[in-house]
Design a protein around this motif. Structure first.
Motif, PDB file in Angstrom:
ATOM      1  N   ILE A   1      -5.638  16.265  -7.295  1.00  0.00           N
ATOM      2  CA  ILE A   1      -6.901  15.576  -6.962  1.00  0.00           C
ATOM      3  C   ILE A   1      -6.881  14.946  -5.566  1.00  0.00           C
ATOM      4  O   ILE A   1      -7.904  14.497  -5.070  1.00  0.00           O
ATOM      5  N   ARG A   2      -5.711  14.912  -4.926  1.00  0.00           N
ATOM      6  CA  ARG A   2      -5.578  14.171  -3.665  1.00  0.00           C
ATOM      7  C   ARG A   2      -6.597  14.617  -2.597  1.00  0.00           C
ATOM      8  O   ARG A   2      -7.218  13.760  -1.950  1.00  0.00           O
ATOM      9  N   PRO A   3      -6.824  15.923  -2.384  1.00  0.00           N
ATOM     10  CA  PRO A   3      -7.806  16.285  -1.353  1.00  0.00           C
ATOM     11  C   PRO A   3      -9.206  15.774  -1.697  1.00  0.00           C
ATOM     12  O   PRO A   3      -9.926  15.280  -0.826  1.00  0.00           O
TER      13      PRO A   3
ATOM     14  N   ALA B   1       4.393  14.463  -5.284  1.00  0.00           N
ATOM     15  CA  ALA B   1       4.019  13.087  -5.646  1.00  0.00           C
ATOM     16  C   ALA B   1       2.521  13.019  -5.882  1.00  0.00           C
ATOM     17  O   ALA B   1       1.738  13.519  -5.065  1.00  0.00           O
ATOM     18  N   TYR B   2       2.135  12.370  -6.969  1.00  0.00           N
ATOM     19  CA  TYR B   2       0.726  12.172  -7.302  1.00  0.00           C
ATOM     20  C   TYR B   2      -0.019  13.505  -7.418  1.00  0.00           C
ATOM     21  O   TYR B   2      -1.190  13.601  -7.088  1.00  0.00           O
ATOM     22  N   GLY B   3       0.694  14.545  -7.838  1.00  0.00           N
ATOM     23  CA  GLY B   3       0.093  15.849  -8.091  1.00  0.00           C
ATOM     24  C   GLY B   3      -0.127  15.950  -9.589  1.00  0.00           C
ATOM     25  O   GLY B   3      -1.169  15.528 -10.118  1.00  0.00           O
TER      26      GLY B   3
ATOM     27  N   GLY C   1       0.825  -1.204   0.000  1.00  0.00           N
ATOM     28  CA  GLY C   1       0.000   0.000   0.000  1.00  0.00           C
ATOM     29  C   GLY C   1       0.853   1.245   0.000  1.00  0.00           C
ATOM     30  O   GLY C   1       2.080   1.172   0.050  1.00  0.00           O
ATOM     31  N   SER C   2       0.164   2.379  -0.037  1.00  0.00           N
ATOM     32  CA  SER C   2       0.873   3.651  -0.169  1.00  0.00           C
ATOM     33  C   SER C   2       0.522   4.554   1.012  1.00  0.00           C
ATOM     34  O   SER C   2      -0.642   4.640   1.402  1.00  0.00           O
ATOM     35  N   GLY C   3       1.541   5.208   1.541  1.00  0.00           N
ATOM     36  CA  GLY C   3       1.300   6.064   2.707  1.00  0.00           C
ATOM     37  C   GLY C   3       1.280   5.232   3.977  1.00  0.00           C
ATOM     38  O   GLY C   3       0.412   5.379   4.838  1.00  0.00           O
TER      39      GLY C   3
END
Ligand code: LLP
Length: 415
Positions: A305-307, A364-366, A192-194
């Protein structure tokens, strides 16, 4: 109310200068932070044979890939596009692992033509690999049945996930491999991530290591990525001492006890690049409604999109009114969805129309997950080099250019 803080090594003046010179929205990356993170990880992995890969899905800008390559990392690629770019930047086939997820036969053939090692997580793919490449080398993604991550969308091991072959199916893996004389040179997991708990990661690694002896041709065990970074001021960074006792010692002991020379691979994404990046946006509309103050910006969920997707927290700082006292805002974007929110009820220095806000930890992932939803082009990207010089690494596209690129074939056919 918590006062906003300026994260990482970014200087207010530099961020303002970049916003003025290149406009907004703009992603800014700091090369020093990327190198610092690469070196931090290497420093804590001494004493074991390791190979480090970068999960380029976190941020695949070639300038960033070049920095990470120069730090001695290889690549974890997951698509033909990633493979092509990694090769174009100069990674050799031996430095690339191709982690497959529901790939086609064409994609499998592409990896073999390129000479990269394929990492498969489905029995049927292993079977097809064996049929096409008898005697070939392969890596197997296993599901240790223990997962972890910052949000349920990014937990990639455990009972409900699509990823990996459950460890209790190893005998089936071995049957197929034997049938086609395929050599399983590596086993892999990415739970998993985080991941914040080194204990949980250690438990999952323990499961994998327990099965290492089942694979006679094994040369490496890939532990995956997943290390978290402190997004929220209350988050603590990875405790590397704990990492050493829970993980590095475990890896070392396993090799010593079994008298084997397994190489241990890691493939982080977020850890290397998240803190290096900030998204600079301009607040263009301040609006009071129903007891809330909305600060509307010129970016949105299409660009970070993360938030919206994970309710992820990103620290936000008003770089053009840095000394002002904070108040509470709904910081929102310009996209036609009510979920287009960067932060709810967030304490930020007073925001005026025209102010520049920095949204931190967006490396990252932005941009990697950005889209052109609502037909808004991608933001510009800027790199602060180690010597503090500033280079534009992606120029802003106009809406007209975007549309011409997207629909070129249609317009060409019609004309
Ligand atoms: N290896 C594999 C096979 C992966 O799928 C991933 C990430 C990584 C390594 C790197 O994981 P990291 O070290 O970055 O946690 N969009 C989400 C994260 C999705 C991660 C997908 N796989 C987010 O913004 O939090």
């Amino acid at each position: 109310m918590r006062p906003p803080s300026l994260k990482s090594s970014f200087q207010v003046n530099t961020l303002l200068e970049i916003a003025n010179q290149f406009g907004t929205p703009t992603y800014v990356y700091d090369e020093r932070i990327i190198r610092q993170q690469c070196q931090l990880l290497k420093k804590h992995l001494t004493g074991i044979h390791t190979r480090l890969l970068y999960a380029m899905k976190a941020n695949s800008h070639p300038a960033i890939l070049e920095i990470i390559r120069s730090e001695g990392f290889g690549i974890d690629a997951v698509s033909p596009g990633e493979l092509y770019l990694a090769q174009k930047v100069g990674f050799s086939p031996e430095e690339i692992l191709y982690t497959a997820n529901n790939i086609t036969d064409e994609e499998m053939h592409l990896t073999q033509k390129a000479g990269v090692l394929l990492n498969v997580g489905e029995l049927s793919r292993l079977e097809r690999f064996g049929q096409s490449y008898p005697g070939g080398d392969i890596c197997i993604r296993l599901n240790p049945q223990i997962g972890s991550g910052h949000h349920e969308h990014v937990i990639t091991a455990g009972k409900t996930t699509k990823f990996g072959i459950p460890v209790h199916e190893i005998s089936k893996v071995l049957d197929i491999a034997n049938r086609y004389h395929v050599r399983i040179t590596g086993i892999h997991q990415h739970i998993g991530s985080g991941i914040s708990s080194m204990k949980v990661l250690g438990e999952a690694i323990g499961v994998l290591l327990k099965h290492a002896a089942d694979f006679p041709d094994l040369q490496f065990v890939n532990i995956g990525g997943g290390f978290n970074i402190p997004y929220h001021p209350d988050d603590t960074p990875i405790d590397f001492e704990n990492f050493h006792t829970s993980i590095v010692s475990l890896l070392k002991d396993t090799n010593e006890k079994a008298n084997q020379k397994l190489e241990y691979w890691f493939e982080p994404g977020r850890f290397l690049v998240a803190e290096s990046g900030a998204l600079l946006v301009r607040s263009n509309t301040i609006k009071e409604a129903n007891g809330r103050t909305f600060a509307g910006t010129d970016s949105g969920m299409n660009q970070l999109i993360r938030p919206a997707l994970y309710q992820a927290y990103h620290e936000i700082f008003n770089v053009s009114n840095a000394q002002a006292s904070p108040s509470s805002y709904e910081i929102v974007g310009n996209i036609c969805e009510s979920g287009d929110i960067f932060a709810k009820n967030r304490s930020v220095q007073q925001i005026r129309e025209g102010d520049i806000l920095a949204i931190f930890d967006a490396g990252a992932y932005g941009i990697a997950m950005a889209s052109i939803y609502n037909l808004r082009p991608f933001p510009a990207e800027v790199l602060i080099r180690e010597d503090r010089s500033i280079t534009c690494i992606r120029t802003r596209q106009s809406p007209e250019d975007l549309i011409h690129t997207m629909f070129a074939s249609y317009f060409d056919d019609a004309s």
